[in-house]
Motif scaffolding. Structure first.
Motif, PDB file in Angstrom:
ATOM      1  N   ASN A   1       5.559  -8.112  10.789  1.00  0.00           N
ATOM      2  CA  ASN A   1       6.212  -8.698   9.431  1.00  0.00           C
ATOM      3  C   ASN A   1       5.958  -7.884   8.318  1.00  0.00           C
ATOM      4  O   ASN A   1       5.538  -7.854   7.278  1.00  0.00           O
ATOM      5  CB  ASN A   1       5.549 -10.052   9.109  1.00  0.00           C
ATOM      6  N   THR A   2       6.147  -6.754   8.639  1.00  0.00           N
ATOM      7  CA  THR A   2       5.937  -5.223   7.680  1.00  0.00           C
ATOM      8  C   THR A   2       7.095  -4.646   7.417  1.00  0.00           C
ATOM      9  O   THR A   2       8.000  -4.329   8.406  1.00  0.00           O
ATOM     10  CB  THR A   2       4.923  -4.417   8.229  1.00  0.00           C
ATOM     11  N   VAL A   3       7.424  -4.261   6.291  1.00  0.00           N
ATOM     12  CA  VAL A   3       8.504  -3.361   5.885  1.00  0.00           C
ATOM     13  C   VAL A   3       8.226  -2.029   5.161  1.00  0.00           C
ATOM     14  O   VAL A   3       6.751  -2.031   4.467  1.00  0.00           O
ATOM     15  CB  VAL A   3       9.253  -3.912   5.022  1.00  0.00           C
ATOM     16  N   TYR A   4       8.573  -0.968   5.506  1.00  0.00           N
ATOM     17  CA  TYR A   4       8.287   0.359   4.988  1.00  0.00           C
ATOM     18  C   TYR A   4       9.330   0.853   4.154  1.00  0.00           C
ATOM     19  O   TYR A   4      10.580   0.731   4.402  1.00  0.00           O
ATOM     20  CB  TYR A   4       7.848   1.408   6.112  1.00  0.00           C
ATOM     21  N   LEU A   5       8.943   1.710   3.118  1.00  0.00           N
ATOM     22  CA  LEU A   5       9.926   2.403   2.550  1.00  0.00           C
ATOM     23  C   LEU A   5       9.436   3.912   2.233  1.00  0.00           C
ATOM     24  O   LEU A   5       8.364   4.355   1.657  1.00  0.00           O
ATOM     25  CB  LEU A   5       9.954   2.086   0.954  1.00  0.00           C
ATOM     26  N   GLN A   6      10.231   5.049   3.141  1.00  0.00           N
ATOM     27  CA  GLN A   6       9.949   6.221   2.980  1.00  0.00           C
ATOM     28  C   GLN A   6      10.718   7.035   1.972  1.00  0.00           C
ATOM     29  O   GLN A   6      11.682   6.819   1.959  1.00  0.00           O
ATOM     30  CB  GLN A   6      10.407   7.086   4.474  1.00  0.00           C
TER      31      GLN A   6
ATOM     32  N   GLY B   1       8.220  15.795  -3.553  1.00  0.00           N
ATOM     33  CA  GLY B   1       7.127  15.386  -2.594  1.00  0.00           C
ATOM     34  C   GLY B   1       7.600  14.037  -2.050  1.00  0.00           C
ATOM     35  O   GLY B   1       8.762  13.449  -2.418  1.00  0.00           O
ATOM     36  N   SER B   2       6.821  13.348  -1.182  1.00  0.00           N
ATOM     37  CA  SER B   2       7.020  12.218  -0.336  1.00  0.00           C
ATOM     38  C   SER B   2       5.975  11.342  -0.548  1.00  0.00           C
ATOM     39  O   SER B   2       4.761  11.857  -0.665  1.00  0.00           O
ATOM     40  CB  SER B   2       7.467  12.722   1.244  1.00  0.00           C
ATOM     41  N   LEU B   3       6.403   9.929  -0.254  1.00  0.00           N
ATOM     42  CA  LEU B   3       5.279   8.977  -0.245  1.00  0.00           C
ATOM     43  C   LEU B   3       5.984   7.970   0.764  1.00  0.00           C
ATOM     44  O   LEU B   3       7.224   7.611   0.706  1.00  0.00           O
ATOM     45  CB  LEU B   3       5.143   8.131  -1.611  1.00  0.00           C
ATOM     46  N   ARG B   4       5.263   7.169   1.379  1.00  0.00           N
ATOM     47  CA  ARG B   4       5.457   6.019   2.195  1.00  0.00           C
ATOM     48  C   ARG B   4       4.846   4.874   1.912  1.00  0.00           C
ATOM     49  O   ARG B   4       3.682   4.573   1.792  1.00  0.00           O
ATOM     50  CB  ARG B   4       5.232   6.352   3.706  1.00  0.00           C
ATOM     51  N   LEU B   5       5.497   3.792   1.500  1.00  0.00           N
ATOM     52  CA  LEU B   5       5.002   2.525   0.937  1.00  0.00           C
ATOM     53  C   LEU B   5       5.229   1.395   2.110  1.00  0.00           C
ATOM     54  O   LEU B   5       5.773   1.503   2.748  1.00  0.00           O
ATOM     55  CB  LEU B   5       5.852   1.791  -0.149  1.00  0.00           C
ATOM     56  N   SER B   6       4.251   0.595   2.225  1.00  0.00           N
ATOM     57  CA  SER B   6       4.099  -0.359   3.307  1.00  0.00           C
ATOM     58  C   SER B   6       3.921  -1.743   2.586  1.00  0.00           C
ATOM     59  O   SER B   6       3.215  -1.805   1.538  1.00  0.00           O
ATOM     60  CB  SER B   6       3.037  -0.073   4.197  1.00  0.00           C
ATOM     61  N   CYS B   7       4.206  -2.607   3.296  1.00  0.00           N
ATOM     62  CA  CYS B   7       4.347  -4.037   2.794  1.00  0.00           C
ATOM     63  C   CYS B   7       4.289  -5.206   4.161  1.00  0.00           C
ATOM     64  O   CYS B   7       5.080  -5.133   4.760  1.00  0.00           O
ATOM     65  CB  CYS B   7       5.331  -4.752   1.730  1.00  0.00           C
ATOM     66  N   ALA B   8       3.162  -5.894   3.936  1.00  0.00           N
ATOM     67  CA  ALA B   8       2.826  -6.850   5.187  1.00  0.00           C
ATOM     68  C   ALA B   8       2.872  -8.026   4.693  1.00  0.00           C
ATOM     69  O   ALA B   8       2.060  -8.519   3.817  1.00  0.00           O
ATOM     70  CB  ALA B   8       1.648  -6.487   5.756  1.00  0.00           C
ATOM     71  N   ALA B   9       3.665  -8.986   5.190  1.00  0.00           N
ATOM     72  CA  ALA B   9       3.775 -10.380   4.726  1.00  0.00           C
ATOM     73  C   ALA B   9       2.866 -11.223   5.939  1.00  0.00           C
ATOM     74  O   ALA B   9       2.870 -11.177   6.899  1.00  0.00           O
ATOM     75  CB  ALA B   9       5.136 -10.810   5.145  1.00  0.00           C
ATOM     76  N   SER B  10       2.156 -12.337   5.316  1.00  0.00           N
ATOM     77  CA  SER B  10       1.358 -12.901   6.016  1.00  0.00           C
ATOM     78  C   SER B  10       1.421 -14.513   5.592  1.00  0.00           C
ATOM     79  O   SER B  10       1.900 -14.509   4.328  1.00  0.00           O
ATOM     80  CB  SER B  10      -0.135 -12.604   6.207  1.00  0.00           C
TER      81      SER B  10
ATOM     82  N   SER C   1       1.007  -1.139   0.028  1.00  0.00           N
ATOM     83  CA  SER C   1      -0.003   0.080  -0.018  1.00  0.00           C
ATOM     84  C   SER C   1       0.744   1.280  -0.024  1.00  0.00           C
ATOM     85  O   SER C   1       2.159   1.177   0.408  1.00  0.00           O
ATOM     86  CB  SER C   1      -0.935  -0.133   1.248  1.00  0.00           C
ATOM     87  N   GLY C   2       0.417   2.621  -0.201  1.00  0.00           N
ATOM     88  CA  GLY C   2       0.997   3.722  -0.259  1.00  0.00           C
ATOM     89  C   GLY C   2       1.513   4.278  -1.708  1.00  0.00           C
ATOM     90  O   GLY C   2       1.983   5.358  -1.482  1.00  0.00           O
TER      91      GLY C   2
END
Length: 121
Positions: A76-81, A16-25, A7-8
């Motif tokens: 179990n989540t990684v983010y990319l700012q 500008g800026s964006l923040r991406l999220s990724c949740a593993a399950s 998401s994100g």
């Protein structure tokens, strides 16, 4: 099976800026590393940033100083700012996870479906 939900992504102006999220399950015993890759039209997929379970990070030269990868091991989540975005950053961004499955700790590598990031000039 393992699922990566991203998401994100979106449209943003240069600078500008964006923040991406990724949740593993799924049937995950442990995660060795997670990362973000991107693919622009007509180009090969490339590594943007990666982070190990111990917190070591690696970045593409083109994003150093602008992007920051982080993780929440409990989720179990990684983010990319992503800051100071440039039109050259426009691509589909894919989350990747290198894991060991609960099935006898078998290793596996999985990809998310991708999220579009568009940076306008």
């Amino acid at each position: 099976q393992v699922q990566l939900v991203e998401s994100g992504g979106g449209l943003v102006q240069a600078g500008g800026s964006l923040r991406l999220s990724c949740a593993a399950s799924g049937s995950i015993f442990s995660i060795n590393a997670m990362g973000w890759y991107r693919q622009a039209p007509g180009k090969q997929r490339e590594l943007v940033a990666a982070i190990t379970s111990g917190g070591s990070t690696n970045y593409a030269d083109s994003v150093k100083g602008r992007f920051t990868i982080s993780r929440d091991n409990a989720k179990n989540t990684v983010y990319l700012q992503m800051n100071s975005l440039k039109p050259e950053d426009t691509a589909v961004y894919y989350c990747n996870a290198d894991v060991r499955l609960t099935l006898l700790r078998v290793p596996g590598n999985y990809w998310g479906q991708g999220t579009q990031v568009t940076v306008s000039s």
